[in-house]
Write a protein that holds these residues in place. Sequence first.
Motif, PDB file in Angstrom:
ATOM      1  N   TYR A 103     -60.264  10.897 -25.113  1.00 39.10           N
ATOM      2  CA  TYR A 103     -59.721  12.105 -24.661  1.00 39.10           C
ATOM      3  C   TYR A 103     -60.337  12.692 -23.144  1.00 39.10           C
ATOM      4  O   TYR A 103     -61.077  11.609 -22.752  1.00 39.10           O
ATOM      5  N   GLU A 116     -54.076  11.919 -27.554  1.00 35.12           N
ATOM      6  CA  GLU A 116     -52.884  11.646 -28.226  1.00 35.12           C
ATOM      7  C   GLU A 116     -53.002  11.857 -29.628  1.00 35.12           C
ATOM      8  O   GLU A 116     -53.758  11.558 -30.400  1.00 35.12           O
ATOM      9  N   HIS A 117     -52.033  12.840 -30.309  1.00 31.35           N
ATOM     10  CA  HIS A 117     -52.089  13.391 -31.669  1.00 31.35           C
ATOM     11  C   HIS A 117     -50.824  13.416 -32.240  1.00 31.35           C
ATOM     12  O   HIS A 117     -49.700  12.985 -31.774  1.00 31.35           O
TER      13      HIS A 117
END
Length: 271
Positions: free
Chosen positions: A41, A270-271
């Motif tokens: 992150y 990224e999710h």
Amino acid sequence: MKTFGTLLLYFSLLCMVSCTNSTDNTNSDNSPESSVKRISYSITGVYPHDTSSFTQGLAFYKGQLLEGTGYEGKSKLMHMDIKTGKPVKAVRLDTTIFGEGVTVINDTIYQLTWKNNIVLVYSAQDLKKIKEFPLNTDGWGLANDGKNLIVSDGSSNLYFYEPSTFRLLRTQSVTEDGSPVSNINELEYINGYIYANQWQYNYILKIDPNNGIVVAKMDLTELVNRVQAKIPGIDTGTVATLNGIAYDPQTNKIYVTGKYWPELYEIQFEH
């Protein structure tokens, strides 16, 4: 010659034992690797956070940040101004109540209580209390998937409730590499997955709600160290632990903080 032969035999046996032990040690190090992906992150924004707030829950409602705090006599539910870290509107809970996680669904705010065995229900527009529901477990974290309320109680279970009645629909155990995950705390539902703080750990877990498997995890030790540097001596392992995840679907931004932390962090991953 007899003495030399004996020594030679002893040396040979010693080498065999040594080689055998060396092979065994090599094999013991070949333990299976974890199947859990690591999430990287970046910090994209830093905002002030009230250091008197024992943060128990974060959520968004129509672009407005909501925060629920804990401790008897200090528990609140608040609409927050992210830029200043101050409440726009706040309601105090009864002095006997220890507030916990919050979430919003169908223009309604739900707030858990730790050991009071009730769920508080408010109008999201004005924070006016509407009613209460009974709760049979401790209340820790709370989120929703747009249809169901999702509750944690500090165990390795997640509980799915019907919002209109608070009827228990199902219980889902959570595992990481096949083992139960303890201390599941504050929750947020983002793009089909449940993200959970793990109390007393610096991790956010990414959980598949269909089977309870932890598919990825994020290590936020960097943020914990930053808080400790800003407030030397603060115990970020217990009282001031990482706690609070909020996702704003209007901006696709994610925010995290902790109990008594001086800052709220906007993070990107990224999710």
